[in-house]
Write a protein that holds these residues in place. Sequence first.
Motif, PDB file in Angstrom:
ATOM      1  N   PRO B 138      -6.255  14.768 -11.138  1.00  0.00           N
ATOM      2  CA  PRO B 138      -5.970  16.310 -11.171  1.00  0.00           C
ATOM      3  C   PRO B 138      -6.767  17.141 -12.272  1.00  0.00           C
ATOM      4  O   PRO B 138      -7.320  18.114 -11.961  1.00  0.00           O
ATOM      5  N   LEU B 139      -6.725  16.732 -13.476  1.00  0.00           N
ATOM      6  CA  LEU B 139      -7.182  17.439 -14.492  1.00  0.00           C
ATOM      7  C   LEU B 139      -8.674  17.091 -14.676  1.00  0.00           C
ATOM      8  O   LEU B 139      -9.233  18.159 -15.161  1.00  0.00           O
ATOM      9  N   ALA B 140      -9.335  16.193 -14.016  1.00  0.00           N
ATOM     10  CA  ALA B 140     -10.800  15.922 -14.081  1.00  0.00           C
ATOM     11  C   ALA B 140     -11.403  16.501 -12.773  1.00  0.00           C
ATOM     12  O   ALA B 140     -12.594  16.337 -12.498  1.00  0.00           O
ATOM     13  N   ARG B 141     -10.703  17.334 -11.845  1.00  0.00           N
ATOM     14  CA  ARG B 141     -11.064  17.539 -10.511  1.00  0.00           C
ATOM     15  C   ARG B 141     -12.524  18.605 -10.820  1.00  0.00           C
ATOM     16  O   ARG B 141     -13.300  18.199 -10.108  1.00  0.00           O
ATOM     17  N   PRO B 142     -12.509  19.509 -11.580  1.00  0.00           N
ATOM     18  CA  PRO B 142     -13.683  20.161 -11.711  1.00  0.00           C
ATOM     19  C   PRO B 142     -15.055  19.421 -12.114  1.00  0.00           C
ATOM     20  O   PRO B 142     -15.871  19.429 -11.410  1.00  0.00           O
ATOM     21  N   GLY B 143     -14.930  18.252 -12.822  1.00  0.00           N
ATOM     22  CA  GLY B 143     -15.844  17.380 -13.180  1.00  0.00           C
ATOM     23  C   GLY B 143     -16.183  16.780 -12.017  1.00  0.00           C
ATOM     24  O   GLY B 143     -17.404  16.308 -11.917  1.00  0.00           O
ATOM     25  N   ILE B 144     -15.215  16.368 -11.411  1.00  0.00           N
ATOM     26  CA  ILE B 144     -15.481  15.219 -10.166  1.00  0.00           C
ATOM     27  C   ILE B 144     -16.135  16.260  -8.928  1.00  0.00           C
ATOM     28  O   ILE B 144     -17.179  15.691  -8.484  1.00  0.00           O
ATOM     29  N   ALA B 145     -15.640  17.189  -8.938  1.00  0.00           N
ATOM     30  CA  ALA B 145     -16.453  18.185  -8.065  1.00  0.00           C
ATOM     31  C   ALA B 145     -17.818  18.718  -8.382  1.00  0.00           C
ATOM     32  O   ALA B 145     -18.756  18.537  -7.403  1.00  0.00           O
ATOM     33  N   THR B 146     -17.951  18.608  -9.506  1.00  0.00           N
ATOM     34  CA  THR B 146     -19.302  19.107 -10.159  1.00  0.00           C
ATOM     35  C   THR B 146     -20.276  17.795  -9.682  1.00  0.00           C
ATOM     36  O   THR B 146     -21.471  17.811  -9.186  1.00  0.00           O
ATOM     37  N   GLY B 147     -19.867  16.747 -10.109  1.00  0.00           N
ATOM     38  CA  GLY B 147     -20.462  15.410  -9.869  1.00  0.00           C
ATOM     39  C   GLY B 147     -20.944  15.080  -8.409  1.00  0.00           C
ATOM     40  O   GLY B 147     -21.971  14.954  -8.111  1.00  0.00           O
ATOM     41  N   ALA B 148     -20.076  15.608  -7.539  1.00  0.00           N
ATOM     42  CA  ALA B 148     -20.097  15.345  -6.062  1.00  0.00           C
ATOM     43  C   ALA B 148     -21.147  16.151  -5.433  1.00  0.00           C
ATOM     44  O   ALA B 148     -22.303  16.108  -4.793  1.00  0.00           O
TER      45      ALA B 148
END
Lengths: 356, 224
Positions: B138-148
């Motif tokens: 949940p805390l890394a969600r912005p980074g994961i969204a950016t990567g995707a």
Amino acid sequence: MGTMADQLICDCRKRFPSGFTLDAALRIPGDVPVTVLFGPSGSGKSTLLRAIAGLEPMDRAAIHFRGREWTQLPPQQRRAGFLFQDYALFPHLTVAGNVAYAATPESARRAMDAFGISALAAQRPRTLSGGQQQRVALARAIAASPDLLLLDEPLSALDAPARARMRQDLRSLLLASAVPAIVVTHDRTEAIALGDWIAVMIGGRIRQSGPVQDVFRRPSDPEVAASVGVENVLPGEVAGRGGGLLTVRANGTLIQCVDSGETGAVFVCIRAEDVGISREADHSSLRNRIAATIRAVLPEGPLARVELDCGFTLAALVTAQSASELRLRPGDAVSAIIKTTSVHLVSHAGAGGYHR
Amino acid sequence: MDWQAIFLSLKLAAATTAILLALGVPLAWWLATSTRRWKFVLEAVVALPLVLPPTVLGFYVLLALGPRSPIGALYLRLTGGTLPFSFAGLLIGSVLYSLPFTVQPVAASFAALDRRLIEASWCLGVSRAATFRRVVLPLARPGIATGAILSFAHTLGEFGVVLMVGGNIPGITRTASISIYDQVQALDYASAGATSLFLLLFSFLVLVLTYSLQRRAWAPWPTN
């Protein structure tokens, strides 16, 4: 000192690349509610606390809690609640979400009530004050029903007024939780206010441990004495007040001091240099006058340390000159003189000091 | 406008992104947390597609997937088909080509996480896997969204690797960017323009959506 009834036996050793070596042997008797791990910063207190929690790998370790071997257990199975210096609340969860993170809804609700944070349930951690965050972190740890609480400098993230308030609250909360706690601090007042048992850590080693008043009264060596500040620390009870003065009964002796609102159990703290010695009668109402017998006179350069027996041990620090003028010798009957403004009280909720 | 090629590109980008998330998130976690001394070697390998000419990457993927290579031979035995010039082969090439676009932002967001939050969770008795799911993700969600999003957009626009591994088979390996190239070669500027405009608008829309979503994802943190 280790007996079968020890709640915690911890022998940890680790050599750091910097050359610093942690080599700590910590024993805590079974019935101690709050232990303070006290020492200057950089002495390895926090590292030892992390080792007890299972968060810091050691070169060699043997940790037993209540007869159970902890050494090889991961943090999850030790059930030691850890309170981080800045509380480490989950920023993506509300207060209620944090407290219920590893708890049943029932025990989460009970913890929220007990810590008075039910009204904050829907708020995010970042919107809370330092004191509120601490309560949430404590409630989160307690709600998970731990066997031991580990608190790393719990008051250091608060500003000064909040720290003084939380010092008393924290001890009450810890006692109410009925979970034994180990608190790391480098602050002497905090150590006295929070602890029943104290372990003094210097240079990676536990140098002395025992009931708070014993360690402060009888430091085992000059380094420990320097770090605890050589205070006379006596467990006492507020016995009466009037005219701006407070009367405290400590070891059967009545001591007067300035009334700053304390009630109940307290620790009476008097610095050795604030204890004067007199052979004459002096009836100033601003002074305490306690009949004493000199037990020892120890020269310390330009000063002399005088150990007095007043029914309890009282250390006095006088100049070498006045010691020789007064011809102080062991066995002499004298009066210990303490100004009412030199008596410092530290509230100590619950038992008035721990005795083995 | 070559709708078939556009549809194929979208399908390839979606499949590549899904595979990259499954592979890249654990890999990023390892890169962000491992203390192995030779970690930098793997970091360099992951980052290689950023600097390598796509044709070079495509050439080696083509060799590695050929029926005489172990991978190609195994694929042939399992499915009876060959990997080069197939959608599956294209997918493998795309995953390798876009790997850094997933791994780097995700690893950066993992590395920025306060380690004490993870330790706090462990001390509360929550397992490593559950901590990863309930705190780290949940805390890394912005980074994961950016990567995707970056991986999706990058795959949508790839050309060199597709050309080398997939060739130019309509409906199977002819993606939008290949189609545009073909249309320009055939001097059909109108079709090339239409497909290009579609890709431009689509990419822009995806990025606008990403940035607005990221802002909302960070809303619990006050801006002051």
